[in-house]
Design a protein around this motif. Sequence first.
Motif, PDB file in Angstrom:
ATOM      1  N   ARG A   1       0.847  -1.184   0.000  1.00 28.19           N
ATOM      2  CA  ARG A   1       0.000   0.000   0.000  1.00 28.19           C
ATOM      3  C   ARG A   1       0.888   1.241   0.000  1.00 28.19           C
ATOM      4  O   ARG A   1       1.756   1.401   0.846  1.00 28.19           O
ATOM      5  N   ASP A   2       0.614   2.141  -0.930  1.00 36.13           N
ATOM      6  CA  ASP A   2       1.454   3.335  -0.984  1.00 36.13           C
ATOM      7  C   ASP A   2       0.645   4.619  -0.944  1.00 36.13           C
ATOM      8  O   ASP A   2       1.183   5.700  -1.169  1.00 36.13           O
ATOM      9  N   ALA A   3      -0.642   4.513  -0.656  1.00 33.75           N
ATOM     10  CA  ALA A   3      -1.476   5.709  -0.557  1.00 33.75           C
ATOM     11  C   ALA A   3      -2.427   5.560   0.619  1.00 33.75           C
ATOM     12  O   ALA A   3      -2.810   4.458   0.995  1.00 33.75           O
ATOM     13  N   LEU A   4      -2.791   6.690   1.183  1.00 26.37           N
ATOM     14  CA  LEU A   4      -3.676   6.717   2.341  1.00 26.37           C
ATOM     15  C   LEU A   4      -4.657   7.873   2.157  1.00 26.37           C
ATOM     16  O   LEU A   4      -4.248   8.990   1.808  1.00 26.37           O
ATOM     17  N   THR A   5      -5.926   7.613   2.384  1.00 27.32           N
ATOM     18  CA  THR A   5      -6.940   8.660   2.305  1.00 27.32           C
ATOM     19  C   THR A   5      -7.560   8.845   3.684  1.00 27.32           C
ATOM     20  O   THR A   5      -8.055   7.893   4.287  1.00 27.32           O
ATOM     21  N   ILE A   6      -7.502  10.076   4.168  1.00 26.40           N
ATOM     22  CA  ILE A   6      -7.949  10.422   5.516  1.00 26.40           C
ATOM     23  C   ILE A   6      -9.160  11.336   5.424  1.00 26.40           C
ATOM     24  O   ILE A   6      -9.165  12.294   4.642  1.00 26.40           O
ATOM     25  N   GLY A   7     -10.173  11.062   6.220  1.00 28.09           N
ATOM     26  CA  GLY A   7     -11.341  11.927   6.271  1.00 28.09           C
ATOM     27  C   GLY A   7     -11.313  12.826   7.484  1.00 28.09           C
ATOM     28  O   GLY A   7     -11.026  12.372   8.598  1.00 28.09           O
ATOM     29  N   ILE A   8     -11.601  14.112   7.276  1.00 30.75           N
ATOM     30  CA  ILE A   8     -11.768  15.067   8.372  1.00 30.75           C
ATOM     31  C   ILE A   8     -13.023  15.890   8.093  1.00 30.75           C
ATOM     32  O   ILE A   8     -13.545  15.886   6.975  1.00 30.75           O
ATOM     33  N   THR A   9     -13.504  16.614   9.090  1.00 31.57           N
ATOM     34  CA  THR A   9     -14.790  17.297   8.957  1.00 31.57           C
ATOM     35  C   THR A   9     -14.669  18.785   8.640  1.00 31.57           C
ATOM     36  O   THR A   9     -15.688  19.452   8.480  1.00 31.57           O
ATOM     37  N   GLN A  10     -13.448  19.306   8.555  1.00 35.88           N
ATOM     38  CA  GLN A  10     -13.285  20.732   8.278  1.00 35.88           C
ATOM     39  C   GLN A  10     -12.213  20.942   7.221  1.00 35.88           C
ATOM     40  O   GLN A  10     -11.320  20.101   7.049  1.00 35.88           O
ATOM     41  N   TYR A  11     -12.301  22.085   6.548  1.00 34.18           N
ATOM     42  CA  TYR A  11     -11.299  22.467   5.556  1.00 34.18           C
ATOM     43  C   TYR A  11     -10.630  23.746   6.044  1.00 34.18           C
ATOM     44  O   TYR A  11     -11.314  24.660   6.534  1.00 34.18           O
TER      45      TYR A  11
END
Length: 563
Positions: free
Chosen positions: A30-40
């Motif tokens: 695995r060479d990529a990671l996607t992270i979710g957050i609630t603000q920009y």
Amino acid sequence: MDAVRPLLILAGAFCLGSAAAAQDAAAPSRDALTIGITQYPSTFHPNIENMAAKSYVLGFVRRPLTAWDADWRLTCLACETLPSLDNGLAERETTPDGKPGIRVTYRLRGDLRWGDGTPVSAEDLRFAWEAGREFATGFGPAEFYRSAYELIVVDPRTVTLRFDRVTFEYASAGDFQPLPARIERARWEADPRTYRTRTAYDTETANPGLWNGPYRIAAVQPGASVTLERNAEWRGPAPAFRRITVRTVESTPALEAQLLAGQIDMVAGELGLPIEQAIALERRTGGRFRFAYKPGLIYEHLDVMLDNPILADRRVRQALLMATDRAQITARLFDNRQPIAHSGVSPLDPMHDPEVRQWPFDPARAAALLDEAGWRRGPDGIRRNAAGERLALELMTTAGNRSREQVQQVLQGMWRAAGIETRIRNEPPRVFFGETLSRRRFQGLALFAWISAPEGVPRSTLHSDEIPRAERNFSGQNYGGFRNAEMDALIEALPLELDPERRRPMWRRLQAIYAEELPALPLWFRADAHVWPPWLEGVRPTGHLNPSSLWVEAWRVRDAAAR
């Protein structure tokens, strides 16, 4: 690649037998990671505005001089050695006007490079200091730059700061950190007042020369996502992922849905699912994800606009708190995992006073206070003053946060029972934090959280000199406009006392003033819910203002053989 990979993860989650074994065997690649957050982030400039979303994203791409680690110890990140009186990098001295002062020396790591290959230098620190000293720039906290009255460039990697006072926080650089002078200085010198709208951090965010961490920002989709790629000039431990995508999903139900659909790999606890939502998700999904609940110095509260004549009356603020059944809210919404707050100092903080005044749920006492303040119930149950004006307040928070929106609904009902009308109006976090709060445009109550460091003196949020105003380009975080001479004096005196035991009674008095005056209405101290895929390890939640992303080089893909 980004659009395809989540589908592969989702498919793998339902495969059995040999397919599952094949997936495990492939996991280390695995060479990529996607992270979710609630603000920009409302800005990507490191020294302008304090917003958790910005701190989290910048944790991957910048290294501040110092930070508090997951064990709550102050440590060097961009510097070689933490200054101390013992090692000689901090020295007491007398200031030019004859007062006790201190000089603190930081030596930058020799391997620290901006993403374009330029070494991070003392000139970058000099520029940050000069820009911060010009208050029209709007850097915060202003007190740091006021106190650091001189910066001496010792050599290309070393600076000495001279402070006009000796504080117990002298080794911490706080938010002071290098800025690439060759990129930013000309923009700033053109006009410090408009610099914040012309900085390359927001106009050329993907410029590699702005970033010196393990990653650099490669692309931004405003309001939606930030794409990070490895910084080829990073000389520290190699980060595990070629690419990290930080995706903003402002609706927490939508964030959960994307996690379950495999569109994101993890939810960052610093800006993720409310604890009750994460608990329910864990019960439903079993071992599909790893969950960690980290209590910390995260103070959920209601900021109060004290310029509002209704809220300027302390009796009304006290009545609002006694009309709020916080114990019921934390039990029903948060599974009793978030302790009720009675001041802004967490029970986890060494200076917390367990004897601080408490305001229990007491509808009768709340009603008596409102009567005393001149607010009498009308025929429709809503209170009115002698002029016939309704006791009506606006209540704001970050749109899309299901937990906060539920709290708003509960508060609205509880306060209605007390004869208080509440109008709910919410905004996207980047507007709420970047404009409404920072420019003091809210009219009543604002629901959000402060995140602090261990024994963090709350100057920025409580000192009267930190009320945002135009002449300082709206720096400062005393959004409610609290003014109290004794509080100001305590905040100024506290850092000067080097003995923790002698500071303790000062902290006790600070909390007593807070609990009596209620410059904000304390709700509870939050526990953050971190949700990780089973193959990710090495993430260490901190529970304070320095996010886990500052140590991303320790994150690793779990070896399939160890599963």
